[in-house]
Design an enzyme around this catalytic site. Sequence first.
Site, mmCIF file in Angstrom:
data_model
loop_
_atom_site.group_PDB
_atom_site.id
_atom_site.type_symbol
_atom_site.label_atom_id
_atom_site.label_comp_id
_atom_site.label_asym_id
_atom_site.label_seq_id
_atom_site.Cartn_x
_atom_site.Cartn_y
_atom_site.Cartn_z
ATOM 1 N N CYS A 184 1.092 -1.095 -0.006
ATOM 2 C CA CYS A 184 0.012 0.037 -0.106
ATOM 3 C C CYS A 184 0.824 1.323 -0.024
ATOM 4 C CB CYS A 184 -0.985 0.011 1.028
ATOM 5 S SG CYS A 184 -1.822 -1.463 1.226
ATOM 6 N N HIS A 226 -3.536 6.815 3.159
ATOM 7 C CA HIS A 226 -3.827 5.583 2.440
ATOM 8 C C HIS A 226 -5.287 5.210 3.031
ATOM 9 C CE1 HIS A 226 -4.304 1.505 1.148
ATOM 10 N NE2 HIS A 226 -3.833 0.862 2.345
ATOM 11 N N ASN A 279 -10.415 -0.602 -0.293
ATOM 12 C CA ASN A 279 -9.100 -0.540 -0.130
ATOM 13 C C ASN A 279 -8.002 -1.223 -1.345
ATOM 14 O OD1 ASN A 279 -5.937 -0.670 0.561
ATOM 15 N ND2 ASN A 279 -6.437 -1.838 2.494
#
Length: 327
Positions: free
Chosen positions: A113, A254, A284
């Site tokens: 990520c 994020h 996500n």
Amino acid sequence: MIYPKIIGTGSHVPEKVITNFDLEKLVDTSDEWITTRTGIRERRVVKEDVPLSALAFDASKKAIRSAGIEARDLDLIIVGTISPDMQLPSTACFLQEMLGAKRAAAFDIAAACSGFIYALSIAEQYIKTGSYKTILIVGAEVLSKVIDWTDRSTCVIFSDGAGAAVLQASSEPSQVVLSTHLFADGQFAKYLYIPGGGSLHPASHETVDKRMHYVKMSGNELFKVAIRSMEEACLIALKHNGLRPEDVDLLIPHQANLRIIEATAKRLNLPMEKVVVTIHKYGNASSATIPIALDETIRAGKVKKGNIILSVAFGGGVTWASTVIRW
Ligand code: COA
């Protein structure tokens, strides 16, 4: 002085929407659990025949167009991803060919990520040293292809998408990446990983039968590390630039979990009005969440000249990273 300037951004999310109610039919979960624990209401996923490079291509084309350059002007392409088209070659090479970016060197980086900020950091260094002038960076994932749709601890969270940015060496200090800060701690690798298909456990009938080619996650353990690390990375980035949290106009975190985002904002004493949130609609998408959020915020006209943008990521590895951009 050479500044790494963001001259264009672009993003692309697949059309197909999967709602929490759709997931209730797949696994033992509920809209109520997913919404209250993660903030996600729906997410985007690709059709079965769409590879990562197709998403990355759409986002890149938009970024190149908004930058007002041609693909042949690119010196380098970096794709941050953990769901490449193939193990070999890099998706960046496929993308180079699709774009017709004949002069560009190309490689992928695997920082989960944190992949977009890691890519941004690499681009920043090349530009500052004068090695390259124009660089395309992409954060893109098709996590729908590497998650186990029978595992409720992961399939409700992860999604697909792509975001891209073009950076160019500039003498003007606007839309500039002021700094990037990268971190990693391999002791937590065991909390988020794909065990099968690599050289440790090469793909075999056994690895497939044991579902080892899917993402395994210990979410609860990661949760605590994520909040601590993201706060630390933000404070280091602000201090490096002589800034205080109140100087931040926009926080682009994020999008792993709304509770993590809110806790990070709270620790920095930032009101949620300054925080960009997309998790409710996109879930996500790992390395893609930050460039998608950045692109959408710019396109919505919410980024003003001179704004201080703080962005922070956390992901598998574990890796974490932050950046300060002055628009
Ligand atoms: N639906 C319903 N129940 C679920 C569920 C689901 N989709 N997933 C897990 N549960 C259950 C668990 O089995 C557990 O049940 P138990 O108490 O009977 O054992 C309970 O819900 C709580 O599970 P837990 O894992 O403690 O939940 P949580 O509050 O930590 O939320 C995450 C889970 C994954 C949403 C959260 O931990 C998280 O976001 N972690 C960080 C993820 C991350 O940052 N990843 C790296 C970057 S991408």
